[in-house]
Design an enzyme around this catalytic site. Structure first.
Site, mmCIF file in Angstrom:
data_model
loop_
_atom_site.group_PDB
_atom_site.id
_atom_site.type_symbol
_atom_site.label_atom_id
_atom_site.label_comp_id
_atom_site.label_asym_id
_atom_site.label_seq_id
_atom_site.Cartn_x
_atom_site.Cartn_y
_atom_site.Cartn_z
ATOM 1 N N ARG A 1 14.542 -21.286 21.037
ATOM 2 C CA ARG A 1 14.044 -19.966 21.459
ATOM 3 C C ARG A 1 13.095 -19.346 20.442
ATOM 4 O O ARG A 1 12.128 -18.679 20.820
ATOM 5 C CB ARG A 1 15.199 -19.012 21.786
ATOM 6 C CG ARG A 1 16.120 -18.648 20.639
ATOM 7 C CD ARG A 1 17.303 -17.881 21.213
ATOM 8 N NE ARG A 1 18.203 -17.351 20.212
ATOM 9 C CZ ARG A 1 19.125 -18.080 19.568
ATOM 10 N NH1 ARG A 1 19.213 -19.384 19.763
ATOM 11 N NH2 ARG A 1 19.945 -17.492 18.705
ATOM 12 N N HIS B 1 13.477 -15.405 12.551
ATOM 13 C CA HIS B 1 13.112 -15.385 13.973
ATOM 14 C C HIS B 1 11.603 -15.478 14.201
ATOM 15 O O HIS B 1 11.171 -16.061 15.199
ATOM 16 C CB HIS B 1 13.599 -14.091 14.641
ATOM 17 C CG HIS B 1 15.091 -13.980 14.736
ATOM 18 N ND1 HIS B 1 15.718 -13.131 15.629
ATOM 19 C CD2 HIS B 1 16.097 -14.588 14.046
ATOM 20 C CE1 HIS B 1 17.036 -13.222 15.493
ATOM 21 N NE2 HIS B 1 17.293 -14.100 14.529
ATOM 22 N N GLY C 1 -1.003 0.262 6.708
ATOM 23 C CA GLY C 1 -2.404 -0.172 6.697
ATOM 24 C C GLY C 1 -2.521 -1.620 6.269
ATOM 25 O O GLY C 1 -3.252 -2.418 6.888
ATOM 26 N N GLY D 1 2.593 0.878 3.590
ATOM 27 C CA GLY D 1 2.768 -0.509 4.037
ATOM 28 C C GLY D 1 2.116 -0.761 5.388
ATOM 29 O O GLY D 1 1.892 -1.904 5.774
ATOM 30 N N CYS E 1 0.886 -1.178 0.000
ATOM 31 C CA CYS E 1 0.000 0.000 0.000
ATOM 32 C C CYS E 1 0.918 1.221 0.000
ATOM 33 O O CYS E 1 2.110 1.082 -0.279
ATOM 34 C CB CYS E 1 -1.003 -0.033 1.152
ATOM 35 S SG CYS E 1 -0.327 0.184 2.816
ATOM 36 N N GLY E 2 0.389 2.391 0.284
ATOM 37 C CA GLY E 2 1.232 3.587 0.206
ATOM 38 C C GLY E 2 2.386 3.543 1.194
ATOM 39 O O GLY E 2 3.547 3.706 0.835
#
Ligand code: RB5
Length: 153
Positions: free
Chosen positions: A134, A98, A70, A68, A65-66
């Site tokens: 982990r 991770h 939203g 990222g 998106c514009g």
């Protein structure tokens, strides 16, 4: 790898470039729109990509998106989705190794195409470090959180 790809109007130009860049790397694109520059609502396209990944119709997804942001917020509402907004290659690699991120979010108005290509390459080459206790422990805590709040506030 089959990659679900979607964007709103803010991400449309970068999405168009990714449509040819991804096959060039040997990946298959599941195109979920938008296919023109007309205004479009990012939650609709984030939803399409997230659902395709959650239903295993694609191995991973990319939403643009514009900013990222939203797209990332919306994609993370779909159970099973771990979406990450990455505008650098370190985060792009580490969020898979991770955090087992399965949807990459990009801001078409933030990153240039060459940096976006490097980010996508780093993200696609990375693998979750499933042998390392982990990371598995932390991922399980994220999954438990999702389960705990799935049907209640
Ligand atoms: C659309 O103008 C813009 O708000 C959208 O693309 C995105 O940046 C939202 O986070």
């Amino acid at each position: 790898m089959k990659i679900a790809l979607g964007a709103d109007h803010g991400g449309y130009e970068l999405k168009k470039l990714l449509e040819t860049f991804l096959p060039g790397l040997g990946h298959e694109v599941l195109n979920l729109g938008v296919d023109g520059p007309e205004p479009a609502d990012y939650p609709d396209y984030a939803r399409k990509v997230a659902v395709a990944v959650a239903r295993k119709e694609a191995a991973r997804g990319i939403v643009v998106c514009g900013s990222g942001v939203g797209a990332c917020v919306a994609a993370n509402k779909v159970p099973g989705i771990r979406a990450g907004l990455c505008h650098d290659t370190y985060s792009a690699r580490q969020c898979v190794e991770h955090d087992d991120v399965n949807v990459l979010c990009l801001g078409g108005r933030v990153v240039g195409s060459e940096l976006a290509f490097e980010i996508v390459k780093a993200w696609l080459s990375a693998k979750f470090r499933s042998q390392e206790e982990r990371y598995v422990r932390r991922l399980n805590k994220v999954l438990a959180l999702e389960k705990e709040f799935l049907s209640k506030p």
